[in-house]
Design a protein around this motif. Sequence first.
Motif, PDB file in Angstrom:
ATOM      1  N   SER A  84       0.842  -1.139   0.075  1.00  0.00           N
ATOM      2  CA  SER A  84      -0.079  -0.273  -0.002  1.00  0.00           C
ATOM      3  C   SER A  84       0.937   1.300  -0.016  1.00  0.00           C
ATOM      4  N   ALA A  85       0.357   2.407  -0.281  1.00  0.00           N
ATOM      5  CA  ALA A  85       0.766   3.564  -0.161  1.00  0.00           C
ATOM      6  C   ALA A  85       1.489   3.914   1.083  1.00  0.00           C
ATOM      7  N   LEU A  86       0.577   3.404   2.094  1.00  0.00           N
ATOM      8  CA  LEU A  86       0.925   3.873   3.443  1.00  0.00           C
ATOM      9  C   LEU A  86       2.099   2.890   3.878  1.00  0.00           C
ATOM     10  N   ALA A  87       2.109   1.708   3.493  1.00  0.00           N
ATOM     11  CA  ALA A  87       3.381   0.769   3.895  1.00  0.00           C
ATOM     12  C   ALA A  87       4.690   1.272   2.993  1.00  0.00           C
ATOM     13  N   SER A  88       4.629   1.881   2.002  1.00  0.00           N
ATOM     14  CA  SER A  88       5.525   2.496   1.124  1.00  0.00           C
ATOM     15  C   SER A  88       6.052   3.560   1.891  1.00  0.00           C
ATOM     16  N   PHE A  89       5.371   4.462   2.339  1.00  0.00           N
ATOM     17  CA  PHE A  89       5.653   5.754   3.113  1.00  0.00           C
ATOM     18  C   PHE A  89       6.477   5.423   4.331  1.00  0.00           C
ATOM     19  N   GLU A  90       6.063   4.419   4.868  1.00  0.00           N
ATOM     20  CA  GLU A  90       6.526   4.311   6.383  1.00  0.00           C
ATOM     21  C   GLU A  90       8.065   3.516   6.029  1.00  0.00           C
ATOM     22  N   ALA A  91       8.154   2.696   4.778  1.00  0.00           N
ATOM     23  CA  ALA A  91       9.401   1.939   4.603  1.00  0.00           C
ATOM     24  C   ALA A  91      10.533   3.016   4.265  1.00  0.00           C
ATOM     25  N   THR A  92       9.993   4.186   3.865  1.00  0.00           N
ATOM     26  CA  THR A  92      10.969   5.328   3.054  1.00  0.00           C
ATOM     27  C   THR A  92      11.672   5.928   4.710  1.00  0.00           C
ATOM     28  N   GLY A  93      10.809   5.852   5.597  1.00  0.00           N
ATOM     29  CA  GLY A  93      11.301   6.474   6.918  1.00  0.00           C
ATOM     30  C   GLY A  93      12.146   5.667   7.477  1.00  0.00           C
ATOM     31  N   ARG A  94      11.809   4.422   7.548  1.00  0.00           N
ATOM     32  CA  ARG A  94      12.623   3.288   8.308  1.00  0.00           C
ATOM     33  C   ARG A  94      14.099   3.291   7.716  1.00  0.00           C
ATOM     34  N   ALA A  95      13.877   3.526   6.319  1.00  0.00           N
ATOM     35  CA  ALA A  95      15.110   3.769   5.359  1.00  0.00           C
ATOM     36  C   ALA A  95      16.261   4.719   5.869  1.00  0.00           C
ATOM     37  N   TYR A  96      15.774   5.570   6.609  1.00  0.00           N
ATOM     38  CA  TYR A  96      16.569   6.600   7.018  1.00  0.00           C
ATOM     39  C   TYR A  96      17.520   6.224   8.316  1.00  0.00           C
ATOM     40  N   LEU A  97      16.599   5.458   9.396  1.00  0.00           N
ATOM     41  CA  LEU A  97      17.408   4.804  10.326  1.00  0.00           C
ATOM     42  C   LEU A  97      18.442   3.953   9.805  1.00  0.00           C
ATOM     43  N   ALA A  98      17.965   2.999   8.876  1.00  0.00           N
ATOM     44  CA  ALA A  98      18.937   1.995   8.458  1.00  0.00           C
ATOM     45  C   ALA A  98      20.202   2.719   7.883  1.00  0.00           C
ATOM     46  N   PHE A  99      20.036   3.892   7.037  1.00  0.00           N
ATOM     47  CA  PHE A  99      21.278   4.503   6.537  1.00  0.00           C
ATOM     48  C   PHE A  99      21.977   4.800   7.498  1.00  0.00           C
ATOM     49  N   ALA A 100      21.758   5.619   8.559  1.00  0.00           N
ATOM     50  CA  ALA A 100      22.380   6.316   9.696  1.00  0.00           C
ATOM     51  C   ALA A 100      23.417   5.270  10.240  1.00  0.00           C
ATOM     52  N   ARG A 101      22.681   3.919  10.617  1.00  0.00           N
ATOM     53  CA  ARG A 101      23.270   2.711  11.212  1.00  0.00           C
ATOM     54  C   ARG A 101      24.323   2.312  10.354  1.00  0.00           C
TER      55      ARG A 101
END
Length: 206
Positions: A84-101
């Motif tokens: 869904s669009a919601l799942a896609s949006f939330e996944a991009t937010g989590r990608a921020y944390l993954a990148f920083a780590r």
Amino acid sequence: MPKKRGYHHGNLREALIDAALGLIEQKGPQGFSLSEAAKDAGVTPAAVYRHFQGREDLLTEIARQGFEIFADLMEYAFDKGQPSALASFEATGRAYLAFARKYPGHYQAMFEAGLSLQSDPQLAKAAERATGILEQAAERLMAQLPADRRPPPQMVSAHIWAMSHGVVELYARGAPGSRAPFPADDLLETGIGIYLRGLGLLPPDS
């Protein structure tokens, strides 16, 4: 003592970037010198100037690479077949944390080196690509709202970017969990949920 990082096959440019990344992780983007980067790369300080005009030029290249990696991660999160669009949006937010780590040296060069994104065309282009992906995810999600209640996607993406950045800076750097009773991932997920619920994109809690 940092491990000396020699270079092979004449790939001095990448060896210097690798050495600088190690120093950034140890000392921060303002805490090392070109001489230290050269020493860790196993070359003389004069050799640095064959590839970089100075320390800021080296940091700019590291930040550019970081934004490209960051954009790739968010693009993957956005396009990997979310239900869904919601799942896609939330996944991009989590990608921020993954990148920083995973890329702390790049992250610090991007956001803590005091670089102007407009100082270098390639850096600006890479940063615009990263922000553009989050804006696409926001636009897709905001399309579910009536036009008269639909905030600009750029505003929504800026809010989520700021929230993600805050979680990283406060709770995902150093010793995660030492300053909050909740994991950084949970803080971000619930924060995004509260934000989207306020927009009417999620049902209220029962």
